[in-house]
Design a protein around this motif. Structure first.
Motif, short mmCIF file in Angstrom:
data_model
loop_
_atom_site.label_atom_id
_atom_site.label_comp_id
_atom_site.label_asym_id
_atom_site.label_seq_id
_atom_site.Cartn_x
_atom_site.Cartn_y
_atom_site.Cartn_z
N ILE A 128 0.83 -1.21 0.00
CA ILE A 128 0.00 0.00 0.00
C ILE A 128 0.87 1.26 0.00
O ILE A 128 0.62 2.20 -0.77
CB ILE A 128 -0.95 0.00 1.22
CG1 ILE A 128 -2.00 -1.10 1.08
CG2 ILE A 128 -1.62 1.36 1.39
CD1 ILE A 128 -2.87 -1.29 2.31
N VAL A 129 1.89 1.30 0.84
CA VAL A 129 2.76 2.47 0.92
C VAL A 129 3.51 2.69 -0.40
O VAL A 129 3.59 3.81 -0.91
CB VAL A 129 3.76 2.33 2.08
CG1 VAL A 129 4.82 3.43 2.03
CG2 VAL A 129 3.03 2.37 3.41
N CYS A 130 4.05 1.61 -0.96
CA CYS A 130 4.81 1.75 -2.21
C CYS A 130 3.93 2.28 -3.35
O CYS A 130 4.34 3.19 -4.09
CB CYS A 130 5.40 0.39 -2.60
SG CYS A 130 6.81 -0.12 -1.59
N ALA A 183 10.84 -4.50 2.54
CA ALA A 183 9.86 -4.02 3.52
C ALA A 183 8.80 -5.06 3.86
O ALA A 183 8.24 -5.03 4.96
CB ALA A 183 9.19 -2.74 3.00
N MET A 184 8.53 -6.00 2.95
CA MET A 184 7.54 -7.03 3.24
C MET A 184 8.00 -7.98 4.36
O MET A 184 7.20 -8.72 4.93
CB MET A 184 7.22 -7.84 1.99
CG MET A 184 8.38 -8.65 1.44
SD MET A 184 7.92 -9.72 0.06
CE MET A 184 7.36 -11.19 0.95
N LEU A 185 9.29 -7.93 4.70
CA LEU A 185 9.84 -8.76 5.78
C LEU A 185 9.88 -8.03 7.12
O LEU A 185 10.35 -8.59 8.12
CB LEU A 185 11.25 -9.23 5.41
CG LEU A 185 11.37 -10.08 4.14
CD1 LEU A 185 12.83 -10.35 3.83
CD2 LEU A 185 10.60 -11.39 4.29
N GLY A 237 5.46 -2.77 8.34
CA GLY A 237 5.59 -2.62 6.89
C GLY A 237 5.55 -1.16 6.46
O GLY A 237 6.31 -0.74 5.57
N VAL A 238 4.68 -0.38 7.10
CA VAL A 238 4.60 1.06 6.80
C VAL A 238 5.90 1.75 7.18
O VAL A 238 6.48 2.53 6.40
CB VAL A 238 3.42 1.70 7.55
CG1 VAL A 238 3.47 3.22 7.43
CG2 VAL A 238 2.09 1.16 7.01
N ILE A 239 6.39 1.48 8.40
CA ILE A 239 7.60 2.13 8.88
C ILE A 239 8.80 1.80 7.99
O ILE A 239 9.58 2.68 7.62
CB ILE A 239 7.90 1.71 10.34
CG1 ILE A 239 6.82 2.23 11.28
CG2 ILE A 239 9.27 2.20 10.79
CD1 ILE A 239 6.93 1.70 12.69
N SER A 240 8.93 0.53 7.62
CA SER A 240 10.07 0.12 6.80
C SER A 240 10.01 0.73 5.41
O SER A 240 11.01 1.26 4.90
CB SER A 240 10.12 -1.41 6.71
OG SER A 240 11.22 -1.83 5.94
#
Length: 415
Positions: free
Chosen positions: A263-265, A280-282, A308-311
């Motif tokens: 979502i963020v990407c 980021a998915m990890l 996931g958002v933070i990464s």
């Protein structure tokens, strides 16, 4: 002539190590020479045996996770193998010989598990400074990292040989970090950053780091397989009756970061950048390490969503600002996954402990533990980084992020 001298020196060093190892073997406990025997539950020992192999598999996959630089794919693979080998052997040697225990007391499944966990930690860490050293220095980095990992391990939990860790001696509790958010991920990120800061290789900023569809496909494969195998890692040292819970919450956290990173990407960059998303998915599995046994599945999903958002945001916004501020390039963006998600997991554990009244855990201990791991890892990383910088010698521009100097290649050069 110079190559001949280097070869002779290398062979002499190898023979010296071989002779010393043989002497140490002869001086070991002779009762162990007839074969290794286990005590306790054979089923549990077999379970740990499988865990050992799966974590080694994950370690090799970390290499593929970093194989995206077009002219440095083989170099990444060899650097991973050399750093892992150096750290694993030295960790085992320190555990046995420095603490003066017999072979039968020292060599067991738990020791092997901690050895491979040490190795995978340094493999993650070298992602910060890949492409900036000569190949032999990755082996040295692995050797020098093993004592750092032991210090962090002792600080958080004790050294595992009838001794208490520093946190336990001061606060009366060990840190709660069953899945390694602090011990592995924060240690790797800040040790690696420390080395990168000491190297301060400005030329790295000018490297375009071209990729191919083929090289990025390796990254996708590694990321997806690591996601599947991650519960094996976070539950490696748990009692058998706690493994299912650890697996369940790890997968829920991983599902969360798969969704939120996408979502963020897409929201910010309109299309998915695979070199951001596959990392980021990890973030969920990284963050769940510290609060692994403290929360339920739905809380784990929320932790994964936030991680996931933070990464993803760290890759997009923090990464360029941080590298500019410290004057060093984190080549693989290790801090954006392992550093920030490790911090997030540590903070979640600090909050969860008083909320759920976790037996044998204390919020202050975990908070001091996270701060201590950060300080120890980055400080010793800087020290070792200076050692690597002083021993590197001349490092031509064409060797930066290139494996041409280390491998025989038969392909036709690009015209």
């Amino acid at each position: 002539m110079k190559m001949y001298v280097k070869t002779v020196v290398a062979l002499a060093a190898f023979l010296m190590v071989a002779v010393i190892s043989f002497v140490l073997f002869l001086s070991g406990d002779s009762s162990a020479s007839s074969g290794y025997t286990t005590t306790g539950d054979t089923g549990l020992e077999n379970f740990k045996f499988v865990k050992n192999i799966m974590i080694w598999f994950m370690l090799m996959l970390v290499a593929f996770l970093m194989l995206f630089i077009k002219k440095y794919e083989w170099g990444v693979a060899l650097a991973v193998l050399l750093s892992a080998a150096g750290s694993f052997v030295v960790y085992l040697a320190i555990k046995q010989f420095l603490f003066g225990v017999s072979i039968e007391e020292a060599w067991n499944q738990d020791l092997m598990l901690m050895g491979v966990i040490c190795a995978i930690t340094v493999v993650i860490a070298i992602g910060c400074f890949l492409g900036k050293l000569k190949m032999w220095q990755y082996f040295v980095a692995g050797i020098l990292f093993a004592p750092v990992f032991l210090i962090v391990e002792w600080f958080l939990f004790g050294i595992g040989l009838e001794h208490e860790g520093l946190l336990h001696m001061v606060f009366g509790f060990n840190a709660s970090d069953a899945g390694g958010s602090m011990l592995v991920h924060m240690c790797a990120a800040y040790f690696g950053l420390g080395v990168a800061i000491a190297l301060r290789e400005k030329r790295a900023f000018n490297e375009p780091m071209y990729t191919t569809t083929h090289s990025v496909s390796f990254v996708w494969l590694a990321s997806m397989l690591l996601w599947v195998l991650w519960p094996s890692f976070v539950t490696a040292l748990l009692p058998a009756d706690q493994v299912f819970w650890g697996m369940m919450v790890c997968y829920l956290a991983g599902i969360g970061s798969i969704i939120s990173a996408w979502i963020v990407c897409t929201a910010i960059q309109k299309k998915v950048n695979p070199l951001i998303y596959t990392y980021a998915m990890l973030a969920g599995p990284v963050a769940i390490g510290a609060p692994l046994l403290m929360i339920g599945p739905w809380a784990a999903l929320v932790i994964g969503l936030i991680a996931g958002v933070i990464s993803a945001l760290s890759f997009i916004y923090l990464h360029p600002r941080l590298t500019k501020a410290i004057g060093a390039l984190d080549v693989m963006g290790v801090h954006n996954l392992h550093g920030v998600a490790g911090w997030f997991g540590a903070i979640v554990a600090v909050i969860a402990i008083p909320l759920y009244g976790i037996d044998g855990a204390d919020s202050l201990t975990n908070l001091v533990g996270a701060i201590g791991v950060f300080a120890i890892s980055i400080a010793l990383g800087i020290v070792i980084g200076f050692v690597l910088k002083l021993t590197r010698g001349k490092f031509p521009d064409e060797h930066m992020f290139s494996d041409d100097a280390d491998f025989i290649k038969s392909e036709k050069p690009a015209e």
